[in-house]
Design a protein around this motif. Structure first.
Motif, PDB file in Angstrom:
ATOM      1  N   SER A   1      60.936 116.718  57.534  1.00 14.39           N
ATOM      2  CA  SER A   1      59.745 116.454  58.328  1.00 14.39           C
ATOM      3  C   SER A   1      58.492 116.623  57.491  1.00 14.39           C
ATOM      4  O   SER A   1      58.448 117.407  56.559  1.00 14.39           O
ATOM      5  CB  SER A   1      59.682 117.417  59.519  1.00 14.39           C
ATOM      6  OG  SER A   1      60.813 117.281  60.330  1.00 14.39           O
ATOM      7  N   PHE A   2      57.454 115.865  57.882  1.00 14.57           N
ATOM      8  CA  PHE A   2      56.143 116.109  57.291  1.00 14.57           C
ATOM      9  C   PHE A   2      55.679 117.492  57.696  1.00 14.57           C
ATOM     10  O   PHE A   2      55.747 117.871  58.857  1.00 14.57           O
ATOM     11  CB  PHE A   2      55.135 115.092  57.825  1.00 14.57           C
ATOM     12  CG  PHE A   2      55.133 113.801  57.072  1.00 14.57           C
ATOM     13  CD1 PHE A   2      54.593 113.750  55.805  1.00 14.57           C
ATOM     14  CD2 PHE A   2      55.670 112.651  57.613  1.00 14.57           C
ATOM     15  CE1 PHE A   2      54.577 112.571  55.097  1.00 14.57           C
ATOM     16  CE2 PHE A   2      55.659 111.478  56.913  1.00 14.57           C
ATOM     17  CZ  PHE A   2      55.112 111.427  55.657  1.00 14.57           C
ATOM     18  N   ALA A   3      55.161 118.241  56.739  1.00  8.39           N
ATOM     19  CA  ALA A   3      54.576 119.543  57.056  1.00  8.39           C
ATOM     20  C   ALA A   3      53.112 119.294  57.386  1.00  8.39           C
ATOM     21  O   ALA A   3      52.215 119.526  56.586  1.00  8.39           O
ATOM     22  CB  ALA A   3      54.728 120.496  55.879  1.00  8.39           C
ATOM     23  N   ALA A   4      52.860 118.772  58.591  1.00  8.03           N
ATOM     24  CA  ALA A   4      51.522 118.313  58.942  1.00  8.03           C
ATOM     25  C   ALA A   4      50.501 119.432  58.882  1.00  8.03           C
ATOM     26  O   ALA A   4      49.372 119.246  58.437  1.00  8.03           O
ATOM     27  CB  ALA A   4      51.543 117.688  60.337  1.00  8.03           C
ATOM     28  N   ALA A   5      50.903 120.610  59.333  1.00  9.18           N
ATOM     29  CA  ALA A   5      49.946 121.713  59.379  1.00  9.18           C
ATOM     30  C   ALA A   5      49.541 122.146  57.980  1.00  9.18           C
ATOM     31  O   ALA A   5      48.419 122.597  57.756  1.00  9.18           O
ATOM     32  CB  ALA A   5      50.551 122.886  60.132  1.00  9.18           C
TER      33      ALA A   5
ATOM     34  N   LYS B   1      62.785 125.428  43.556  1.00  7.11           N
ATOM     35  CA  LYS B   1      61.758 125.990  44.440  1.00  7.11           C
ATOM     36  C   LYS B   1      60.379 125.445  44.081  1.00  7.11           C
ATOM     37  O   LYS B   1      59.527 125.268  44.962  1.00  7.11           O
ATOM     38  CB  LYS B   1      61.776 127.516  44.377  1.00  7.11           C
ATOM     39  CG  LYS B   1      61.385 128.122  43.043  1.00  7.11           C
ATOM     40  CD  LYS B   1      61.381 129.649  43.119  1.00  7.11           C
ATOM     41  CE  LYS B   1      60.942 130.256  41.785  1.00  7.11           C
ATOM     42  NZ  LYS B   1      60.917 131.745  41.850  1.00  7.11           N
ATOM     43  N   ASP B   2      60.155 125.169  42.788  1.00  6.14           N
ATOM     44  CA  ASP B   2      58.887 124.571  42.381  1.00  6.14           C
ATOM     45  C   ASP B   2      58.816 123.109  42.805  1.00  6.14           C
ATOM     46  O   ASP B   2      57.741 122.599  43.125  1.00  6.14           O
ATOM     47  CB  ASP B   2      58.717 124.693  40.869  1.00  6.14           C
ATOM     48  CG  ASP B   2      58.617 126.134  40.403  1.00  6.14           C
ATOM     49  OD1 ASP B   2      58.085 126.966  41.169  1.00  6.14           O
ATOM     50  OD2 ASP B   2      59.099 126.444  39.296  1.00  6.14           O
TER      51      ASP B   2
ATOM     52  N   ILE C   1      56.287 118.877  45.911  1.00  2.00           N
ATOM     53  CA  ILE C   1      56.407 117.703  46.776  1.00  2.00           C
ATOM     54  C   ILE C   1      55.684 117.931  48.096  1.00  2.00           C
ATOM     55  O   ILE C   1      55.091 117.010  48.662  1.00  2.00           O
ATOM     56  CB  ILE C   1      57.891 117.345  46.987  1.00  2.00           C
ATOM     57  CG1 ILE C   1      58.446 116.744  45.692  1.00  2.00           C
ATOM     58  CG2 ILE C   1      58.080 116.394  48.147  1.00  2.00           C
ATOM     59  CD1 ILE C   1      59.864 116.261  45.769  1.00  2.00           C
ATOM     60  N   GLN C   2      55.699 119.173  48.579  1.00  2.00           N
ATOM     61  CA  GLN C   2      54.953 119.456  49.808  1.00  2.00           C
ATOM     62  C   GLN C   2      53.447 119.266  49.582  1.00  2.00           C
ATOM     63  O   GLN C   2      52.738 118.693  50.417  1.00  2.00           O
ATOM     64  CB  GLN C   2      55.259 120.883  50.272  1.00  2.00           C
ATOM     65  CG  GLN C   2      54.807 121.213  51.692  1.00  2.00           C
ATOM     66  CD  GLN C   2      53.330 121.516  51.780  1.00  2.00           C
ATOM     67  OE1 GLN C   2      52.781 122.145  50.870  1.00  2.00           O
ATOM     68  NE2 GLN C   2      52.690 121.074  52.836  1.00  2.00           N
ATOM     69  N   LYS C   3      52.962 119.709  48.436  1.00  2.00           N
ATOM     70  CA  LYS C   3      51.536 119.582  48.140  1.00  2.00           C
ATOM     71  C   LYS C   3      51.128 118.134  47.913  1.00  2.00           C
ATOM     72  O   LYS C   3      50.086 117.679  48.384  1.00  2.00           O
ATOM     73  CB  LYS C   3      51.178 120.416  46.908  1.00  2.00           C
ATOM     74  CG  LYS C   3      51.135 121.918  47.144  1.00  2.00           C
ATOM     75  CD  LYS C   3      50.724 122.643  45.861  1.00  2.00           C
ATOM     76  CE  LYS C   3      50.629 124.142  46.088  1.00  2.00           C
ATOM     77  NZ  LYS C   3      50.238 124.862  44.838  1.00  2.00           N
TER      78      LYS C   3
END
Length: 773
Positions: free
Chosen positions: A179-183, A306-307, A312-314
């Motif tokens: 999922s997109f981490a929208a928050a 973990k990096d 990728i989240q950023k």
């Protein structure tokens, strides 16, 4: 069908092909036969099949055709399915089953034929590692006249719009939805995604292939923060809609006739959904993650999963789990480094290239009866020449476990150069550390060395080495010195549970003292100390053949090197390259040895001393001690030297009663005092291996690069190519441990109870009943 047996013809590694009538045929691969009956369970079947094809049970899928039906594959996933299959073939003597592995996990729909029948065999097709992530969810096609597959989110085919009765399950390992981490999504940090926002321009836009269109569409969706699902997805058309319920965004692209170009024919660019807020996730596949991290892996080989998750989240606002990041990294590594499986198949030409580019080298391998890899031996001419010309006749044998995809062990023979530096002589990669593999390694080493006389081996006495060294080097005046590290570890194992941590430490100290003692009197003092602690430990030491490890009795020359793990530098190189395919691992080690030889040759060319730098320093330290010594000058070659002790120096035999001269190869302070009185030069009495000239001889030859491994066409067609497949061993699930195990078990702290003072437990688990006063 009670008692009926069926011969199962097991096939793997081939491809399915579809004829004009939609019937499937299996081409290529390997085949094995086995008997099956109703007593056979599914787990036993998978285990036996895994052994046949050297594949993992966990990633295996087994399928078959019903008798008379070559259009639909049926999956065997449990005992009931297996019994049904045997029952269905009750009137036949044979049955064909097909084995697929995890290599079919990332499916590329662009490679699929357009007919419905062929599209039911996705998991059997050979799929490239960089195949696009075709995320297909169960959805009814709008136009019932158009053919298409119905698949769920796990790539299970649940039906066909033209024939809903043809239902099969295609099992493929895919990561779960992401999922997109929208928050937590930071627009400022999503620079990489921003440039993709305009990748899709609208109707009329063309792409070179279906693969390119899917990749572009995926990036476009990431940049604009919405999820989509495929309604149609094959080699000539793709129809996609927004995953949010009721959202009208939709796009349809298909192939332009007589070309491979894909053109967007229809598109509704309007979104009524709230994108990332309303969607339940974008399907990020392993191949997509691999494409993102591949470039960074070139610069940072130790890029951690973990990096990857954090980056990728950023950058994209997508939250991966650890497994997806790890798996994506593994795929990216294989894309950068090459295939592990292909590397094994290249071993024959690789060995040829090693000996062709480095004449005088030895590179050879063996396989098992099923053509799977068994062992590989490599020794470069520069290493063999350097050892024989400049190094002490001293070889250290040791091993290191490989944490590569197919595991294995590296066996090595290293030497000590004149500066006490590590000098690699030969190494082998074997499927496991065993008596047989050590024996084979020593046979190859004996073949590679032109002269073995007078060599001292420092090695463990276990693993069959004691017998192999004595047998293979019989008649060569070869001596085996037991490795003191392994000896002390075995002592601690044998007295485990009897003594506290502190007592074990004292036992090891006394054992080392006994080993280094230069004379029998010093040895006896140390073992008497062991006897005062434990009679059993004393008996163990006396029965461990001190003649093979104690300086006071040892008949060879170890130059005071007592342990076999001398080559730590070399084993560090191996650890850095252990996750490479086998040919690249060997070539990486070759590169390190080549660099080592060049560097040390260059450094030594600047030396102005007669000895190497470390030996010059040792000789100088001994020379500083002669001021307090008194030399008595009798007639003859033996001299008495008085200081803290009285020693006898025999100049003609290069010996001193303190034993240091004979043990190290350098004159001791007593010998230097005598030589000074005689007006002789101590340098003339140093072992030749410590001279700068011998050191330069050690590094005088070069190791040459190995060219590409493209196999040339053989002129003689009768010369069949040797086939090498990966070994059956595979890396166990989970992340390999990076914690280094200590050399001695004695280093672990042992629990001691504060109540009863016993060992092996603490107060909370103490079962002793103590009487209250």
């Amino acid at each position: 069908m009670a008692g009926k047996r069926v011969i199962a013809i097991c096939q793997s590694g081939g491809e399915f092909e579809t004829d004009k009538d939609g019937f499937l045929s299996y081409k290529g691969g390997d085949a094995h036969a086995m008997e099956m009956d109703e007593k056979l369970n599914f787990n036993d079947l998978k285990t036996e099949v895994a052994e046949m094809f050297n594949c993992s049970v966990d990633t295996m899928s087994v399928k078959y055709f019903l008798p008379g039906n070559r259009k639909t594959l049926i999956t065997i996933s449990n005992d009931k399915d297996l019994k049904r299959m045997i029952k269905f073939h009750g009137n036949s003597d044979t049955a064909e089953i097909y084995v697929m592995t995890e290599e079919a996990a990332d499916l590329d729909f662009s490679n699929m034929p357009g007919s419905r029948s062929s599209r039911t065999t996705l998991s059997e097709m050979e799929v490239p590692v960089d195949a696009p992530p075709s995320v297909v969810e169960e959805d009814i096609v709008d136009d019932p006249n158009e053919s298409g597959l119905l698949l769920d989110a796990n790539f299970d085919v649940v039906g066909d719009t033209n024939n809903v009765d043809d239902t099969i399950a295609i099992e493929a390992e895919l990561p779960g939805p992401v999922s997109f981490a929208a928050a937590n999504y930071d627009e400022k940090n999503a620079k990489a995604a921003h440039q993709w926002q305009s990748y899709i321009t609208g109707v009329g836009q063309r792409f070179n292939s279906v693969h390119e269109f899917r990749e572009t569409l995926r990036k476009y969706a990431i940049a604009n923060q919405f999820a989509f699902k495929y309604k149609k997805n094959d080699s000539h058309r793709v129809t996609v809609k927004c995953k949010a319920e009721g959202c009208p965004w939709r796009i349809h692209a298909s192939r332009l006739s007589t070309t491979q170009l894909i053109c967007i024919k229809k598109m509704n660019p309007t979104h009524t959904c709230e994108g990332a807020v309303l969607t339940n996730g974008y399907q990020a596949t392993r191949s997509w993650v691999a494409s993102i991290v591949k470039e960074k892996l070139k610069v940072f080989p130790n890029y951690k999963p973990k990096d990857i998750v954090t980056d990728i989240q950023k950058e994209f606002g997508i939250q991966l789990n650890y497994f997806q990041a790890w798996r994506g990294k593994e795929i990216a590594k294989e894309q950068l480094q090459g295939s592990y499986k292909e590397a094994y198949s290249q071993l024959p030409i690789f060995c040829e290239k090693v000996m062709e580019t480095n004449p005088g080298s030895l590179a050879t391998f063996t396989t098992k009866d099923d053509s799977s890899f068994h062992r590989l031996f490599v020794s470069f001419h520069a290493s063999l020449y350097g050892f024989e010309q400049g190094c002490r006749p001293l070889l250290f044998l040791d091993s290191i476990f490989l944490k590569s995809k197919y595991q294995g062990t590296l066996l090595a023979a290293t030497a000590a150069d004149g500066n006490d530096g590590v000098f690699p002589v030969a190494f082998a990669i074997v499927d496991s550390e065993s008596d047989d593999n050590w024996d084979w390694f020593l046979v190859q080493l004996r073949t590679a060395l032109s002269m073995c006389r007078g060599i001292t081996f420092v090695a463990d006495r276990e693993k069959g080495l004691r017998e192999s060294i004595a047998e293979i080097f019989r008649g060569e005046d070869v001596v085996h010195g037991y490795c003191l590290r392994y000896l002390s570890e075995q002592l601690i194992r044998d007295v485990r549970g009897q003594f506290s941590h502190e007592v074990k430490r004292l036992l090891v100290e006394d054992l080392y003292g006994a080993a280094y003692a230069p004379n029998p009197e010093g040895f006896q003092r140390c073992v008497e100390s062991i006897k005062s602690i434990s009679l059993d430990a004393y008996n163990w030491v006396m029965q461990s053949e001190p003649i093979c490890w104690a300086n006071a009795f040892f008949r060879g020359m170890r130059y005071n090197h007592m342990t076999s793990n001398f080559g730590e530098l070399f084993y560090g190189w191996v650890s850095d390259a252990h996750d490479l395919p086998i040919t690249q691992m060997v070539d990486a080690i070759r590169g390190k040895i080549m660099e080592l030889i060049y560097t040390r040759r260059t450094e030594s060319s600047q030396w102005a001393t007669r000895l190497t730098s470390s030996m010059e320093e040792k000789l100088e330290k001994e020379s500083l001690k002669i001021g307090s010594l008194q030399v008595l000058m009798p007639n003859g070659s033996k001299f008495e030297v008085r200081g803290d002790t009285i020693e006898v120096v025999d100049i003609d035999n290069c010996d001193c009663s303190c034993r240091d001269w004979g043990l190290t190869g350098l004159p001791c302070c007593h010998a230097i005092a005598v030589l000074s009185c005689l007006g002789r030069d101590p340098y003339d009495y140093c072992a030749r291996y410590f001279t700068a000239d011998s050191y330069r001889s050690t590094y005088s030859e070069s190791i040459h690069p190995i060219p590409s491994l493209e196999r040339p066409r053989r002129k003689d067609a009768s010369q069949a190519a040797v086939t090498v497949t990966p070994p059956p061993t595979r890396r166990p699930p989970g992340r390999p441990t990076t914690k280094k195990v200590g050399s001695h078990e004695v280093s672990r702290r042992q629990l001691q109870c504060s109540r009863c003072k016993g060992t092996g437990h603490n107060k909370s688990t103490c079962k002793e009943v103590l009487l209250e006063s």
